[in-house]
Design a protein around this motif. Structure first.
Motif, PDB file in Angstrom:
ATOM      1  N   HIS A   1       0.871  -1.169   0.000  1.00  0.00           N
ATOM      2  CA  HIS A   1       0.000   0.000   0.000  1.00  0.00           C
ATOM      3  C   HIS A   1       0.911   1.223   0.000  1.00  0.00           C
ATOM      4  N   VAL A   2       0.700   2.123  -0.945  1.00  0.00           N
ATOM      5  CA  VAL A   2       1.526   3.325  -1.041  1.00  0.00           C
ATOM      6  C   VAL A   2       0.803   4.470  -0.347  1.00  0.00           C
ATOM      7  N   THR A   3       1.519   5.134   0.536  1.00  0.00           N
ATOM      8  CA  THR A   3       0.971   6.248   1.294  1.00  0.00           C
ATOM      9  C   THR A   3       1.900   7.448   1.186  1.00  0.00           C
ATOM     10  N   ARG A   4       1.347   8.609   1.367  1.00  0.00           N
ATOM     11  CA  ARG A   4       2.110   9.837   1.156  1.00  0.00           C
ATOM     12  C   ARG A   4       3.171  10.074   2.233  1.00  0.00           C
ATOM     13  N   MET A   5       2.851   9.742   3.464  1.00  0.00           N
ATOM     14  CA  MET A   5       3.762  10.026   4.572  1.00  0.00           C
ATOM     15  C   MET A   5       4.596   8.796   4.935  1.00  0.00           C
TER      16      MET A   5
ATOM     17  N   ASP B   1       9.261   0.550   1.471  1.00  0.00           N
ATOM     18  CA  ASP B   1      10.023   0.877   0.266  1.00  0.00           C
ATOM     19  C   ASP B   1       9.791   2.328  -0.131  1.00  0.00           C
ATOM     20  N   GLU B   2      10.840   2.962  -0.629  1.00  0.00           N
ATOM     21  CA  GLU B   2      10.683   4.296  -1.186  1.00  0.00           C
ATOM     22  C   GLU B   2      10.028   4.173  -2.554  1.00  0.00           C
ATOM     23  N   VAL B   3       8.981   4.963  -2.772  1.00  0.00           N
ATOM     24  CA  VAL B   3       8.281   4.990  -4.056  1.00  0.00           C
ATOM     25  C   VAL B   3       8.232   6.451  -4.497  1.00  0.00           C
ATOM     26  N   ILE B   4       8.778   6.725  -5.671  1.00  0.00           N
ATOM     27  CA  ILE B   4       8.734   8.088  -6.218  1.00  0.00           C
ATOM     28  C   ILE B   4       7.570   8.150  -7.199  1.00  0.00           C
TER      29      ILE B   4
ATOM     30  N   ASP C   1       4.783  12.561  -9.939  1.00  0.00           N
ATOM     31  CA  ASP C   1       4.980  13.973  -9.641  1.00  0.00           C
ATOM     32  C   ASP C   1       6.341  14.251  -9.007  1.00  0.00           C
ATOM     33  N   GLY C   2       7.172  13.193  -8.836  1.00  0.00           N
ATOM     34  CA  GLY C   2       8.502  13.349  -8.266  1.00  0.00           C
ATOM     35  C   GLY C   2       8.541  13.358  -6.746  1.00  0.00           C
ATOM     36  N   ILE C   3       7.386  13.196  -6.109  1.00  0.00           N
ATOM     37  CA  ILE C   3       7.322  13.224  -4.651  1.00  0.00           C
ATOM     38  C   ILE C   3       7.595  11.836  -4.075  1.00  0.00           C
ATOM     39  N   ARG C   4       8.422  11.807  -3.028  1.00  0.00           N
ATOM     40  CA  ARG C   4       8.764  10.564  -2.340  1.00  0.00           C
ATOM     41  C   ARG C   4       7.575  10.096  -1.498  1.00  0.00           C
ATOM     42  N   ARG C   5       7.236   8.815  -1.636  1.00  0.00           N
ATOM     43  CA  ARG C   5       6.154   8.210  -0.876  1.00  0.00           C
ATOM     44  C   ARG C   5       6.662   6.938  -0.217  1.00  0.00           C
ATOM     45  N   CYS C   6       5.833   6.373   0.656  1.00  0.00           N
ATOM     46  CA  CYS C   6       6.187   5.153   1.373  1.00  0.00           C
ATOM     47  C   CYS C   6       5.346   3.989   0.855  1.00  0.00           C
ATOM     48  N   GLY C   7       6.011   2.951   0.392  1.00  0.00           N
ATOM     49  CA  GLY C   7       5.331   1.725  -0.014  1.00  0.00           C
ATOM     50  C   GLY C   7       5.391   0.734   1.138  1.00  0.00           C
TER      51      GLY C   7
END
Length: 142
Positions: A38-42, A74-77, A80-86
């Protein structure tokens, strides 16, 4: 002292645990390199505690009903180039005792002491309609 913490998250767009199971099975079938995440913004600040045996607890229609063990972050870019959390999880979905939850945005930490117990996976008690499970949990019967 080793500590562990969980996350609790609304399962948006899915009405029941059966829907989540079906959705994941479909994605696994159609995606070549399927990854249960699940990818989340924070990015969780309590990463070490999450990775020390934590789970993601899913809320369906106002009731926690299942969990998945968190394996890694996991880091997910994004595009939009913003780093997210997988949040990468074990594929096994474990049913839990129903526990009511008020609506919230994003995810919240859930201490181990407050986490609902796992249901016996052979039990048919989890086959109750979500509304009945929620009502029973609300009055403390389940």
């Amino acid at each position: 002292m080793d500590k562990s913490v969980n996350l609790v998250k609304l399962c948006v767009g899915v009405d029941s645990l059966d829907d989540l199971i079906a959705w994941r099975a479909h994605r696994k079938e159609v995606e070549r390199n399927y990854l249960c995440r699940h990818v989340t913004r924070m990015w969780p600040k309590r990463e070490a505690e999450l990775l020390n045996g934590g789970s993601l607890y899913w809320v369906f229609r106002g009731v926690i009903g299942a969990r998945q063990r968190i394996l890694r972050l996991d880091e997910v870019i994004g595009q939009d180039g913003i780093r997210r959390c997988g949040i990468v999880m074990d594929e096994e979905i474990i049913r839990t005792q129903p526990a009511p939850r008020r609506p919230f945005q994003g995810w919240r930490y859930l201490p181990q002491a407050d986490a609902p117990a796992d249901l016996d996976q052979r039990s048919d008690a989890s086959d109750l309609p979500p509304e009945l499970s929620a009502a029973l949990a609300e009055i403390g019967i389940r």
